[in-house]
Design an enzyme around this catalytic site. Structure first.
Site, PDB file in Angstrom:
ATOM      1  N   ASP A 212      36.532  45.435  40.417  1.00  0.00           N
ATOM      2  CA  ASP A 212      36.875  45.739  41.814  1.00  0.00           C
ATOM      3  C   ASP A 212      37.422  47.159  41.815  1.00  0.00           C
ATOM      4  O   ASP A 212      37.732  47.892  41.351  1.00  0.00           O
ATOM      5  CB  ASP A 212      37.922  44.541  42.156  1.00  0.00           C
ATOM      6  CG  ASP A 212      39.288  44.692  41.730  1.00  0.00           C
ATOM      7  OD1 ASP A 212      39.455  45.521  40.715  1.00  0.00           O
ATOM      8  OD2 ASP A 212      40.061  43.870  42.186  1.00  0.00           O
ATOM      9  N   ASP A 214      40.897  48.809  43.583  1.00  0.00           N
ATOM     10  CA  ASP A 214      41.987  48.628  43.950  1.00  0.00           C
ATOM     11  C   ASP A 214      42.642  49.874  44.834  1.00  0.00           C
ATOM     12  O   ASP A 214      42.574  50.976  44.166  1.00  0.00           O
ATOM     13  CB  ASP A 214      42.958  48.221  42.967  1.00  0.00           C
ATOM     14  CG  ASP A 214      42.571  47.055  41.917  1.00  0.00           C
ATOM     15  OD1 ASP A 214      42.627  46.173  42.695  1.00  0.00           O
ATOM     16  OD2 ASP A 214      42.188  47.349  40.968  1.00  0.00           O
ATOM     17  N   ASP A 295      40.442  45.715  46.993  1.00  0.00           N
ATOM     18  CA  ASP A 295      41.795  45.051  47.420  1.00  0.00           C
ATOM     19  C   ASP A 295      42.596  46.307  48.012  1.00  0.00           C
ATOM     20  O   ASP A 295      42.641  47.511  47.380  1.00  0.00           O
ATOM     21  CB  ASP A 295      42.674  44.832  46.118  1.00  0.00           C
ATOM     22  CG  ASP A 295      42.265  43.596  45.415  1.00  0.00           C
ATOM     23  OD1 ASP A 295      41.664  42.593  46.058  1.00  0.00           O
ATOM     24  OD2 ASP A 295      42.424  43.384  44.101  1.00  0.00           O
TER      25      ASP A 295
HETATM   26  P1  TTP Z   1      42.946  43.835  38.586  1.00  0.00           P
HETATM   27  O1  TTP Z   1      42.262  44.403  39.785  1.00  0.00           O
HETATM   28  O2  TTP Z   1      42.999  42.444  38.473  1.00  0.00           O
HETATM   29  O3  TTP Z   1      42.576  44.278  37.241  1.00  0.00           O
HETATM   30  P2  TTP Z   1      42.165  45.925  36.691  1.00  0.00           P
HETATM   31  O4  TTP Z   1      42.042  46.854  37.702  1.00  0.00           O
HETATM   32  O5  TTP Z   1      43.247  46.165  35.651  1.00  0.00           O
HETATM   33  O6  TTP Z   1      40.854  45.684  35.861  1.00  0.00           O
HETATM   34  P3  TTP Z   1      39.473  45.452  36.648  1.00  0.00           P
HETATM   35  O7  TTP Z   1      38.679  46.812  36.460  1.00  0.00           O
HETATM   36  O8  TTP Z   1      38.770  44.233  35.803  1.00  0.00           O
HETATM   37  O9  TTP Z   1      39.787  45.348  37.988  1.00  0.00           O
HETATM   38  O10 TTP Z   1      44.492  44.115  38.563  1.00  0.00           O
HETATM   39  C1  TTP Z   1      45.041  45.262  38.826  1.00  0.00           C
HETATM   40  C2  TTP Z   1      46.535  45.398  39.030  1.00  0.00           C
HETATM   41  O11 TTP Z   1      47.217  44.908  40.044  1.00  0.00           O
HETATM   42  C3  TTP Z   1      46.977  44.508  37.791  1.00  0.00           C
HETATM   43  O12 TTP Z   1      47.976  45.221  36.731  1.00  0.00           O
HETATM   44  C4  TTP Z   1      47.936  43.507  38.254  1.00  0.00           C
HETATM   45  C5  TTP Z   1      48.116  43.700  39.894  1.00  0.00           C
HETATM   46  N1  TTP Z   1      48.286  42.967  40.880  1.00  0.00           N
HETATM   47  C6  TTP Z   1      49.362  42.708  41.378  1.00  0.00           C
HETATM   48  O13 TTP Z   1      50.444  43.402  41.305  1.00  0.00           O
HETATM   49  N2  TTP Z   1      49.492  41.872  42.631  1.00  0.00           N
HETATM   50  C7  TTP Z   1      48.436  41.032  42.803  1.00  0.00           C
HETATM   51  O14 TTP Z   1      48.730  40.283  43.777  1.00  0.00           O
HETATM   52  C8  TTP Z   1      47.276  41.266  42.303  1.00  0.00           C
HETATM   53  C9  TTP Z   1      45.951  40.491  42.570  1.00  0.00           C
HETATM   54  C10 TTP Z   1      47.164  42.235  41.120  1.00  0.00           C
HETATM   55 MN    MN Z   2      40.927  46.185  39.666  1.00  0.00          MN
HETATM   56 MN    MN Z   3      42.290  44.085  41.930  1.00  0.00          MN
END
Ligand code: TTP
Ligand code: MN
Ligand code: MN
Ligand code: MN
Length: 371
Positions: A212, A214, A295
């Site tokens: 995803d 972020d 996100d």
């Molecule tokens: P993710 O997007 O789940 O994971 P990622 O970006 O490390 O890996 P990917 O490449 O698979 O997307 O989460 C990113 C960070 O956000 C993770 O350290 C946890 C944090 N997080 C929060 O702090 N609060 C929340 O509500 C969520 C969903 C994630």
């Molecule tokens: Mn992510």
């Molecule tokens: Mn995420």
């Protein structure tokens, strides 16, 4: 400084947040196996599932932080969460690593990977909005394929998760992430020119692809970030296939939050973004866009360094830095801030570096948090 107990030989420390854990390391054959066991433990949802999963993840994190390739059982000596003389839970990790080192593979891991249970749980958990408990319920009812669940009662997330299953299970490239980020930036600039959009998550750690995108949205002036998210969503309404907006609870002081390591109180939006693909990648029978999970998290500037740290991950890094902080420093750390456990005294920081410094931790840039 960290207690003596937390510093073990070979430079691999007990808390993963103390170690340099790069994206590319020397032991992926072993860590891949341990992470299959971690995921399998998590899928089983039985008693102690979480602590069993955690034991495998800790073993894996140790190997990722080893600055050399492990080729013999002897060299496992003193490694935290692997050497059995340090912990009884380490036994399972050591057994599997030993099998792989001596025979080239682990029967246990092979059996899991080939099992109906593991394959089906992976398939179902790949649906956005489906976690292990729903997946297991479906598995136990005899379902094995995506087609089997199309007619089951699904919630909103699951319905769109299934609809865009293929796109959402195709890795998001760094280029695609940057594209989404630029689109969000452009819209934010139109709303307030000083709004700041930061790509966090795996891409900030240097991953070439992710599941995803972020994005943190903040403003250098405290309070100016308020009411921005609905405006961003309105301006992007044609770019979204689906949005799930989460309200801020208002009580963002760290004292009142941080029960779970991943839940925070920021105003945010979990969405599915419709990204138009460049012409060159289009072909006749393919749709000209890709569904991407995005996100968006709105962060007041006084909490920005903590949100940056919390949303950069990995999940294990976050779990470990919070465990270290609580155990070694008697401080509660969340994505909103930090405060001392006893006097509830808030500890301020303006940058990530300052947070590490105030916790007596050596600074780890995002690229070294890949545990
Ligand atoms: P993710 O997007 O789940 O994971 P990622 O970006 O490390 O890996 P990917 O490449 O698979 O997307 O989460 C990113 C960070 O956000 C993770 O350290 C946890 C944090 N997080 C929060 O702090 N609060 C929340 O509500 C969520 C969903 C994630
Ligand atoms: Mn992510
Ligand atoms: Mn995420
Ligand atoms: Mn899922």
């Amino acid at each position: 400084p960290p207690t003596k107990k937390s510093r073990l030989s070979k430079g691999v420390n007990m808390y993963a947040c103390q170690n340099c854990t790069p994206l590319h390391h020397f032991n992926s054959r072993l860590t891949d196996a341990l992470e299959i066991l971690e995921q399998h433990a998590f899928f089983r949802l039985d008693q102690n599932a979480e602590s069993r999963a955690l034991a495998f993840r800790r073993g894996s994190a140790t190997l990722k932080a080893c600055p050399h390739k492990i080729t013999s059982v002897d060299s496992l000596k003193n490694l935290p969460y692997i050497d059995t003389s340090n912990s009884s839970k380490a036994g399972h990790c050591k057994k599997v690593i030993t099998e792989i080192l001596e025979e080239g593979f682990s029967d246990e891991v092979e059996d899991i990977v080939n099992s109906d249970f593991y394959k089906t749980m992976k398939l179902f958990c790949g649906i956005w909005g489906v976690g292990p408990s729903t997946a297991k319920k479906w598995f136990d009812s005899g379902h094995r394929h995506l087609n089997d669940i199309k007619n089951l009662k699904l919630n909103k997330d699951q319905t769109v998760g299934l609809e865009y299953y293929e796109d959402l299970n195709t890795p998001v490239s760094k280029d695609e992430a940057l594209c989404v980020s630029e689109i969000v930036k452009t819209v934010c600039m139109e709303i307030k020119k000083d709004l700041l959009v930061t790509l966090v998550g795996g891409f900030r750690r240097g991953k070439p692809a992710g599941h995803d995108v972020d994005l943190l949205i903040s403003h250098p002036t405290q309070g100016e970030e308020k009411h921005v998210l609905p405006k961003v969503m309105e301006k992007l309404k044609d770019n979204f296939l689906y949005t799930d907006k989460k309200m801020s609870s208002g009580t963002t002081h760290p004292q009142y939050t941080g029960k779970s390591s991943t839940m925070d109180q920021f105003e945010k939006c979990f969405s599915i973004f419709k990204l138009d693909l460049p012409k060159s990648t289009k072909n006749g029978n393919e749709k000209p866009w890709k569904a991407i999970r995005v996100d968006l998290i709105v962060v007041p500037t006084d909490q920005y360094p903590f949100a940056l740290l919390g949303w950069t991950g990995t999940k294990h890094f976050e779990r470990e830095i919070r465990r270290y902080t609580k155990t070694e420093k008697k401080v509660v750390l969340t994505s909103h801030g930090m405060y001392t456990t006893d006097t509830k005294q808030s500890i301020e920081a303006k940058t990530e570096e300052e947070i590490f410094k105030k916790l007596d931790l050596e600074f780890r840039p995002p690229s070294e948090r890949c545990c």
